[in-house]
Structure formats: structure tokens, C-alpha cells
Design a protein around this motif. Sequence first.
Motif, PDB file in Angstrom:
ATOM      1  N   GLY A 481      -5.410  -2.947 -12.872  1.00  0.00           N
ATOM      2  CA  GLY A 481      -5.217  -4.241 -12.247  1.00  0.00           C
ATOM      3  C   GLY A 481      -4.768  -5.291 -13.236  1.00  0.00           C
ATOM      4  N   PRO A 482      -4.483  -6.483 -12.764  1.00  0.00           N
ATOM      5  CA  PRO A 482      -4.514  -6.883 -11.357  1.00  0.00           C
ATOM      6  C   PRO A 482      -3.499  -6.098 -10.529  1.00  0.00           C
ATOM      7  N   TYR A 483      -3.855  -5.832  -9.272  1.00  0.00           N
ATOM      8  CA  TYR A 483      -3.008  -5.045  -8.400  1.00  0.00           C
ATOM      9  C   TYR A 483      -1.758  -5.824  -7.986  1.00  0.00           C
ATOM     10  N   SER A 484      -0.665  -5.081  -7.844  1.00  0.00           N
ATOM     11  CA  SER A 484       0.537  -5.642  -7.230  1.00  0.00           C
ATOM     12  C   SER A 484       0.329  -5.692  -5.715  1.00  0.00           C
ATOM     13  N   ALA A 485       1.223  -6.382  -5.034  1.00  0.00           N
ATOM     14  CA  ALA A 485       1.128  -6.455  -3.573  1.00  0.00           C
ATOM     15  C   ALA A 485       1.192  -5.063  -2.959  1.00  0.00           C
TER      16      ALA A 485
END
Length: 517
Positions: A481-485
Motif C-alpha cells: 500500500g497505499p492501494y491504487s484505485a
Amino acid sequence: MSASKLQESGDVRIAHSLHTKEEEFVVKRREIVFQSLQKHEIHCSQNKVPHIALLSSGGGQRATVGLLECLVQLDKAGLLDCILYLSGVSGSTWCMASLYQEPDWSTKLETVKDNIIKRLSGPGVSWGDAFAKLKKYYNGKDFFSLTDIWAAIVVTTYMKEIDEHTLTDKWSQLGKDPFPIYTATDKQSKQEEGGDPWFEISPHEAGYSLSGAFVETSNFGSQFDNGSKKKHQAEIDMLYLQAMCSSALADGEATWKWIKAISVPEIKSVFDKMEQDQSGGNASRTTQEPVGEDECYQELLNPVDAETLTLEQSSRTKLTDLFGGQKQFGQTADKHKKTARCIAQRIWGRNYNFLHNMTDESVPAALLQKETRDLIDAGLLINSPYFSVLRKERNIDLIIALDYSDGDPFTTVREAAKTCKKLKIPFPEVNIPSDEGKKPKDFYVFEGQNAPTVIHIPLFNVVNCGGKPGDWRKKYGILKGPYSAEMITEVMGVAGKNISNNREKLLEQIRAVAEAK
């Protein structure tokens, strides 16, 4: 002094009963549960409404978005209003904090979800804002610890906001949402015998779940002596609460090394950006010597002399520079040394002990002695908040446990059963076929006499992962993360199937506990 007057006085409360405001809320929420059950043709009297708790484990950002989508699917299935309590650990508390920003979020969940996903998929908090928040923590608290750094740098990186609300100012007893319980672990009690490691924070009280020792949430963090408030400190904000509940690095050097092995690029980028901020944002990888992986971690892993509490001069200088230098902060050298000490000794979540100097035989003596206690990620003990809802006075009939853990997907429920047996707390037997450890199914039910029914739902399983849950666990490790959309959408899609595929099974178990009650 009566319980209600004691609560109003701001003094420590030693009792196993619920806070009067929680009792009042339960009465109102039970009416919502009753109406929901009637819609599903589950008939029971209003004074026999089953108490259902939804538990969500830790698991980084996959727990955050997984819980969010499971709640959405429970809402679509018409089951969300059957839930009385919502309790979380670690990454799940990030989701909870976002939800409860919006009053009555459960009545407009699709809109709330869209707003949260838009934020998580958007730009992050600027480093200037993150460090400004870090300075507020540094200057505004009696105890500055690594949790403050974790809040300002790590939680903001994942959640992409600085949430300065408090738990009490965003809550109304007239709310239509499940009652939230955030959980942490008392580090000293975890490491030593004779304590109570399970700590809960609700909109009304914070304290030890099993010992029955609490203080008003608005006074949590203030200094107490012999049960009475001695020095007030402002209530902790939601950013710090999220950090305290998710401080996955807070338990020993082995954990630090594990994090180093898994997530070096993410942590390294944090240090790189710190350097850029120090140079006014003009640093570049071509004009500055790169920061090596080992150097990034060495400042945090440096040994400290136990007697003198001193660091090497180079480390002390670097740690002082991290906080902008003495002039920028306007603090004394002693405070910088204090900061270096908390990093060297890995001090996390340090707060005043509201039980300090009390004498009460019903509370473990170990909790009464020290002036401070350290509160850390409950996932470092048992990665699901079972003991917040297993308090006898909450009368839970059904537990729905969403598990986002890494590794063995049954560790949480096994450890809960083992600990409950030791403490003589009613809990069903947990028997799982040995061949399902790596390839779990998507729905398990554990039942026992005079014990709550437990539904256990592993995130990645052979049903929703094409028979290859191990590949999904690897792809979406808890420290990714941070996660993508795109990643958010994919994890939410998998998590949601665990509810939508099992709607009838959930209804069956809700109906069973309602009839039994």
C-alpha cells in the motif's frame, strides 16, 4: 457514589456494568434490530432481541477496504441493521474512523463509501501538513512516542487525511449506527503475567475490558492519582487513535526486521521525502547521496545503553534533525534527548495510567503500580477484538468475525478459544479440518452450549479466489500500500462476495440465535 454520579464526576470507574450511556444506546439500537428482524420474518419479543456483534480483524489496508465493502453488502442484504456492536483491530479501525465521521453513516452507506474510496484513491497529505501535525503532537503532549510519528507519517500516508476530530465529539447517543468499539493492547500486560492486556475505547469509556476498570473517553490521556483526575489533557484525536490501534511495529526488534524485509521501498521513500523536506523540497537523488536501506533502519534499530539511556552522537543529531532542529521547535535539548530516547527504546502509545496509586482488589495489582502504560496494536496479541464483546454484560449471542489476517486464516479464532478456555469465558469449541489451513472455505460456524455462536469468514478463500487464496494473500499482503484505485476495487470485490454469497447462511444463523433466545 452511584455509577451514574461517578461517571459524571470524571473519576475512575471500577465496575463490570456498562456505562449508562451505552445502556441507553443499546435500548434504542435494539429497536432498530427488532424492526430489521421483523422484515426478515424472524420473530422475537422486543426484550429478547439477539445481540449480534460484527468483529473485524487487522490486516492493513485490505482490512480497511474489506470491512467497508462487507458493510455495504450487509446493507444490501438487509442485515446491517441487525448488528448491535461493531468492533475492530488495527487496519479495521481505519475504516471505522472514516465511517463514524459521518453521523448515521449506515443510512447512506453507498454515498459514504464512495466518498471514502475517492479519498483513498486520491492525492495524499502533503509532507508539510504531516510534519505540522507532528509538531502539534510534539509540543502539545506530556508523552511523545513513536505512535505520534506513526500517526503523522504512516496513517496519513494510507488514509490520506489528518482527522483531528475526537471520538466523543463525533458521536451522539441518538445515532442510528452500530455501537463502535476500538481495541488496543496494554503492552506491559501482554509481556507480563498478572495483568489485563485487552483495552477498549468506545464513545463513552476507555479501559480494561475484562478487569472492569474505565475512565471517561474524554478524560483518557489525562493524569490521575488514586482514581481522581489530577491534570487534564485534551482528548486524543482520531488520527492518534488510529495510530495507537494500528502500531504493528510496536512489539520488539523481530517485528522491525520483519517489516524491513517486506516493505523496504515504502519505508525508504518516507525517509527520502523527509530529507527533501529538510532541504526545502529541493533535494534530488542526483545531488544527494542516496539513503541506503540499512541506514534508514539503523537510526531506529540502534542499541541503547540501558543504564545511561544514551545514543551515539551521530544518531542523536539525526533524530534531532528529524524534528526540524532546536530553533524550529523552540524546545530545549532535554526534549530532543527525550525524543531520541523514545525512538531508541521503541516507546509506543505511552499515556498516563488512570489506575495509578489506586487500591482495589478487583483490579490486577500490576495495573495499579506504574504512572504510565503503553498501548499498542491489539493485533500483536490476538488479531481480532473478541474480548471487547465477550464482556458478560454485553450479552452477545452471535459473533460475525471477518478475518483479514496474514498467514493462517484461523489463528484468531483458535487463539480466542484457547484464551477463553484458560479464563473460563464461554466460547464454542473450534475444530477445523487440517487440510483447510491453506485453502479455507468462506463460511464457518462454531457453536457451543451457553456460549455465543461464532461465524468465521476468512477474506481470501477457495470460493472467492478461484481456488488460489494463497496467491491473493501474497498479492495483497497486509503491508502493501497505499492501494491504487484498481487494487481497492479488486479487494473490495473479493471481500464483498463473502457476504453476498452467504446471505442465506447468515440469515439462518441469525434466525437460530433469535429462536434460541
